[in-house]
Design a protein around this motif. Structure first.
Motif, mmCIF file in Angstrom:
data_model
loop_
_atom_site.group_PDB
_atom_site.id
_atom_site.type_symbol
_atom_site.label_atom_id
_atom_site.label_comp_id
_atom_site.label_asym_id
_atom_site.label_seq_id
_atom_site.Cartn_x
_atom_site.Cartn_y
_atom_site.Cartn_z
ATOM 1 N N TRP A 98 5.847 -0.024 -14.134
ATOM 2 C CA TRP A 98 6.178 -1.426 -14.690
ATOM 3 C C TRP A 98 5.881 -1.577 -16.081
ATOM 4 O O TRP A 98 6.798 -2.403 -16.728
ATOM 5 C CB TRP A 98 5.476 -2.469 -13.705
ATOM 6 N N LEU A 159 4.910 -9.646 -13.254
ATOM 7 C CA LEU A 159 5.108 -10.331 -11.977
ATOM 8 C C LEU A 159 5.195 -11.943 -12.322
ATOM 9 O O LEU A 159 5.920 -12.681 -11.390
ATOM 10 C CB LEU A 159 3.744 -10.443 -11.436
ATOM 11 N N ARG A 177 7.600 -9.566 -5.915
ATOM 12 C CA ARG A 177 6.348 -8.879 -5.705
ATOM 13 C C ARG A 177 6.441 -7.942 -4.905
ATOM 14 O O ARG A 177 5.780 -6.700 -4.946
ATOM 15 C CB ARG A 177 5.129 -9.885 -5.180
ATOM 16 N N GLN A 178 7.131 -7.798 -3.869
ATOM 17 C CA GLN A 178 7.421 -6.696 -2.833
ATOM 18 C C GLN A 178 8.047 -5.432 -3.481
ATOM 19 O O GLN A 178 7.508 -4.431 -3.113
ATOM 20 C CB GLN A 178 8.172 -7.252 -1.557
ATOM 21 N N GLU A 181 5.299 -3.875 -5.527
ATOM 22 C CA GLU A 181 4.298 -3.417 -4.743
ATOM 23 C C GLU A 181 4.905 -1.844 -4.097
ATOM 24 O O GLU A 181 4.285 -0.980 -4.160
ATOM 25 C CB GLU A 181 3.863 -4.200 -3.552
ATOM 26 N N LEU A 184 5.218 0.872 -6.710
ATOM 27 C CA LEU A 184 3.783 1.138 -7.109
ATOM 28 C C LEU A 184 3.212 2.346 -6.061
ATOM 29 O O LEU A 184 2.785 3.433 -6.171
ATOM 30 C CB LEU A 184 2.669 0.371 -7.312
ATOM 31 N N ARG A 185 3.671 1.730 -4.901
ATOM 32 C CA ARG A 185 3.171 2.610 -3.599
ATOM 33 C C ARG A 185 3.964 4.105 -3.692
ATOM 34 O O ARG A 185 3.421 4.892 -3.425
ATOM 35 C CB ARG A 185 3.535 1.986 -2.250
ATOM 36 N N LEU A 209 -2.465 -7.129 -4.513
ATOM 37 C CA LEU A 209 -1.382 -6.350 -4.398
ATOM 38 C C LEU A 209 -1.450 -4.935 -4.736
ATOM 39 O O LEU A 209 -0.847 -4.107 -4.016
ATOM 40 C CB LEU A 209 -0.383 -6.829 -5.499
ATOM 41 N N LEU A 210 -2.457 -4.617 -5.597
ATOM 42 C CA LEU A 210 -2.717 -3.061 -5.955
ATOM 43 C C LEU A 210 -3.467 -2.542 -4.731
ATOM 44 O O LEU A 210 -3.160 -1.330 -4.287
ATOM 45 C CB LEU A 210 -3.703 -2.966 -7.054
ATOM 46 N N ARG A 211 -4.116 -3.200 -4.148
ATOM 47 C CA ARG A 211 -4.681 -2.696 -2.764
ATOM 48 C C ARG A 211 -3.772 -2.395 -1.564
ATOM 49 O O ARG A 211 -3.725 -1.252 -0.974
ATOM 50 C CB ARG A 211 -5.796 -3.736 -2.053
ATOM 51 N N ARG A 212 -2.822 -3.250 -1.583
ATOM 52 C CA ARG A 212 -1.719 -2.948 -0.554
ATOM 53 C C ARG A 212 -0.780 -2.019 -0.921
ATOM 54 O O ARG A 212 -0.404 -1.141 0.002
ATOM 55 C CB ARG A 212 -0.954 -4.327 -0.272
ATOM 56 N N ALA A 213 -0.784 -1.588 -2.348
ATOM 57 C CA ALA A 213 0.140 -0.713 -2.782
ATOM 58 C C ALA A 213 -0.656 0.708 -2.476
ATOM 59 O O ALA A 213 0.125 1.769 -2.835
ATOM 60 C CB ALA A 213 0.542 -0.953 -4.101
#
Length: 318
Positions: A98, A159, A177-178, A181, A184-185, A209-213
């Motif tokens: 990004w 964002l 955001r999705q 994410e 990044l994932r 967000l970074l944790r979820r990614a």
């Protein structure tokens, strides 16, 4: 790191950080060694050149791409020389998808961020380029456990819809955001089971967000934290995410006693009600945001200070 000598930089980081060296970036060398240009040189089947307004995607690899790749090769040669026989964690870094989309222009002069299709193509090219880069580093230093750092200083602006258009009068629309994410994932996924760190030295780092990614660690400027971040940080630590806390200034100035440098980390830990025994495993101490603007002498002192401060924190977490 400051300066333009790849061998000197590699010698410094391998000597100062015996347990966690990294592949230095030397932006003082000029276009192609800067953050955006260096990563643009890693792209696969996408090329960039320098224009007066910045880096722009082009049709073929020109001298700017060749220079970026040559300088990266010199850096790898130097690291291979000074890290020969090294076994342990080794960090390499590149600009994340990004910040790269915000920093690279399309042919019309607008940021790649303005075109969702261009963002997808850029992320795919970056992922393949990183896959090749990581394999090359592993080939050169086979005993290393490679840690990939993605630099995303523009992520919060992406964002929030705060990245300016070419005219400067408007801003690009905020990216969902999705979508952020998921991209990044996908890029992090090229490192397989390896550890991935996402770095942002901007305020309001999106920890959740970074944790979820899939980020195993988040790197940030500790001085920019506010109590609004407490819940997100507490959840991150309890979920197993490591914190790379930037507690040492990145530019020349007096360095405090190492124990004083980590006082804020201890205070945060108490405020969150976390176990002091978790500190040594959950926190890595770093400069606040790179050392490219420092003098060579200060850069060496800052790295050594991080090591001493980490020992102080481990020896006395309370």
């Amino acid at each position: 790191m400051p300066g333009g000598d790849a061998r000197e930089a590699a010698k410094t980081v391998t000597g100062s950080l015996e347990d966690f060296p990294f592949l230095p970036e030397l932006p003082a060398r000029g276009p192609g060694a800067d953050m955006i240009g260096r990563t643009a040189g890693m792209l696969v089947e996408l090329y960039a050149r320098v224009e007066p307004s910045g880096w722009r995607i082009g049709d073929r690899p020109g001298r700017d791409t060749k220079r970026a790749r040559s300088w990266l090769g010199e850096g790898l040669d130097a690291l291979e020389e000074f890290a020969r026989g090294y076994e342990g964690p080794l960090k390499v870094q590149a600009v994340g998808p990004w910040t790269l989309a915000a920093g690279l222009e399309l042919r019309n002069g607008e940021s790649a961020l303005s075109d969702p299709g261009a963002c997808r193509d850029l992320a795919g090219s970056l992922a393949e380029g990183l896959r090749q880069h990581l394999a090359e580093v592993q080939r050169r230093i086979p005993g290393a456990g490679i840690v990939l750092q993605l630099d995303e200083p523009s992520l919060t602006d992406v964002l929030r819809g705060q990245v300016r258009t070419a005219s400067g009068y408007r801003t690009h629309r905020a990216v969902d955001r999705q979508v952020v994410e998921g991209t990044l994932r996908d890029v992090m996924g090229v490192h397989g089971t390896g550890l991935v760190v996402v770095h942002s030295c901007a305020p309001d780092v999106p920890f959740a967000l970074l944790r979820r990614a899939g980020a195993a660690a988040v790197s940030f400027d500790f001085s920019l934290l506010t109590e609004r971040d407490d819940d997100a940080i507490g959840e991150a630590v309890e979920g197993g995410t490591r914190l790379f806390a930037g507690v040492v200034p990145g530019t020349d100035g007096p360095l405090s006693d190492p124990a004083d440098s980590v006082m804020g980390v201890r205070t945060l830990w108490r405020r969150l009600g976390l176990q002091p025994g978790l500190l040594a495993d959950a926190v890595t101490l770093t400069p606040s945001c790179g050392l490219a603007g420092a003098s060579p002498a200060y850069a060496r002192a800052a790295l050594a200070h991080c090591v001493r401060a980490a020992r102080s924190l481990a020896d006395n977490p309370e």
